[in-house]
Scaffold this motif. Sequence first.
Motif, PDB file in Angstrom:
ATOM      1  N   PRO A 287      10.408 -31.856 -23.967  1.00  0.00           N
ATOM      2  CA  PRO A 287       9.716 -30.574 -23.783  1.00  0.00           C
ATOM      3  C   PRO A 287       8.457 -30.476 -24.645  1.00  0.00           C
ATOM      4  O   PRO A 287       8.290 -31.227 -25.615  1.00  0.00           O
ATOM      5  N   GLN A 288       7.599 -29.507 -24.312  1.00  0.00           N
ATOM      6  CA  GLN A 288       6.357 -29.312 -25.062  1.00  0.00           C
ATOM      7  C   GLN A 288       6.631 -29.007 -26.526  1.00  0.00           C
ATOM      8  O   GLN A 288       5.946 -29.522 -27.413  1.00  0.00           O
ATOM      9  N   TRP A 289       7.627 -28.141 -26.784  1.00  0.00           N
ATOM     10  CA  TRP A 289       7.872 -27.749 -28.175  1.00  0.00           C
ATOM     11  C   TRP A 289       8.232 -28.947 -29.040  1.00  0.00           C
ATOM     12  O   TRP A 289       7.878 -29.002 -30.226  1.00  0.00           O
ATOM     13  N   LEU A 290       8.937 -29.937 -28.458  1.00  0.00           N
ATOM     14  CA  LEU A 290       9.345 -31.101 -29.241  1.00  0.00           C
ATOM     15  C   LEU A 290       8.144 -31.972 -29.588  1.00  0.00           C
ATOM     16  O   LEU A 290       8.002 -32.431 -30.729  1.00  0.00           O
ATOM     17  N   PRO A 328      15.155 -36.128 -31.704  1.00  0.00           N
ATOM     18  CA  PRO A 328      16.539 -35.716 -31.450  1.00  0.00           C
ATOM     19  C   PRO A 328      17.086 -36.353 -30.181  1.00  0.00           C
ATOM     20  O   PRO A 328      16.359 -36.579 -29.210  1.00  0.00           O
ATOM     21  N   THR A 329      18.366 -36.636 -30.199  1.00  0.00           N
ATOM     22  CA  THR A 329      19.023 -37.139 -28.994  1.00  0.00           C
ATOM     23  C   THR A 329      19.110 -36.014 -27.959  1.00  0.00           C
ATOM     24  O   THR A 329      18.870 -34.844 -28.260  1.00  0.00           O
ATOM     25  N   GLY A 337      17.904 -26.744 -28.586  1.00  0.00           N
ATOM     26  CA  GLY A 337      16.692 -26.681 -27.779  1.00  0.00           C
ATOM     27  C   GLY A 337      16.407 -25.309 -27.204  1.00  0.00           C
ATOM     28  O   GLY A 337      15.246 -24.906 -27.074  1.00  0.00           O
ATOM     29  N   ALA A 338      17.476 -24.554 -26.853  1.00  0.00           N
ATOM     30  CA  ALA A 338      17.269 -23.231 -26.269  1.00  0.00           C
ATOM     31  C   ALA A 338      16.556 -22.311 -27.252  1.00  0.00           C
ATOM     32  O   ALA A 338      15.653 -21.549 -26.884  1.00  0.00           O
ATOM     33  N   ARG A 339      16.976 -22.378 -28.533  1.00  0.00           N
ATOM     34  CA  ARG A 339      16.326 -21.553 -29.552  1.00  0.00           C
ATOM     35  C   ARG A 339      14.887 -21.991 -29.778  1.00  0.00           C
ATOM     36  O   ARG A 339      13.980 -21.150 -29.914  1.00  0.00           O
TER      37      ARG A 339
END
Length: 386
Positions: A287-290, A328-329, A337-339
């Motif tokens: 995802p973008q946030w990662l 992260p795995t 991830g949801a948070r």
Amino acid sequence: MPFSELLSTVVDNRGRTCPTVASGIKLIATNCISNEMLHPRYEKVRYVSQETYDNWFRGHPRPGDLIFVCKGSPGRVAIAPNPVDFCIAQDMVAVRADRSKIHPLYLFAALRSPVVQERIQSLQVGTMIPHFKKGDFGKLNIPVPDRDSQAGIGSFYYAMSSKIAVNERIAARADELSAELFRQAVLKTPDQFTEQALSDTADFINGRAFTKDATGTGRMVVRIAEINSGPGSSTVYNDIDVPEKHLARPGDVLFAWSGSLTVSRWFHPEAIINQHIFKCVPKNGFPQWLVSQLVHRKIDEFRAIAADKATTMGHIQRRDLDEPVLVPTSEAVSSFGARMSSLWTRALLAEQESLTLATLRDALLPQLMFGRLRVKDAEKIVEEQV
């Protein structure tokens, strides 16, 4: 009415560089003043001793005074808070409204209005370091409506600006919480992270020299200046067609890899990405946030690499993107991830709302100042748009 006739006092520090110390009373400089904020920010602030504070200056700002930048980026203005816990450096002044003639909040709004800002730019001198002479305050003409209108317009502008400031704090806090959540996850569950090359998590697509032969219309060309400070008077616009990979849309992660290395979440409308900026496009389902978190966690290392290139503009190279990062795995992404996604989205929405509010505020203000629109009608327009 001439701006100078609306003032009761103008305070400066004699236009000289005063002696500073390691700690003491804050000495704010021009970098502490921004037209995107209500009050001065304490950014890279210096200090003066009590003796210097007492003897060096002609006077000091009071709560409600307007801190006006005269040199560097003339026309930036902010309101002195209550209490005032600083003094002002050279190249800026504190102006105090004559309350018998004008409402202080209206004067603040008028100084920031596009029509007055354009006049300030037209009066500045100097090309390398623009300067606005205090003697030219009398050449700034401020529309002065009746007192009730002044109070209504000033309060409208202040309320809009306050909401923008709240949104900026929300976005900043959301990003701080995201970084801390990620850091804690690495510390507490290291077995849920593996080392991978940063380049395996995203495609880093370099922009191109799109400012050449710019038309002055169309989409913004994003340079490092726009990443750091948003669009300004020197921003370039171009209506050329460019490939999708060179377009920035809200939520995209941009990484300036040269000069002042910066990672940013783009929240402005669709724009064209100029050279020296990577568009970080997640791959392998990340995802973008990662991707944003991973680049942020490497940014200090990248800045150190850039700082070592003393003979050229500091930058990193493609091979530096192959350095390992802790990723992260899929199980870890599922657990927190949801948070992270929620915080990322909340920050982006706050930034976009602030942009909408600022655009509306700046478009409505001249109409209010010249009596073409009433405050209650302006408030209705804002309610319908936000």
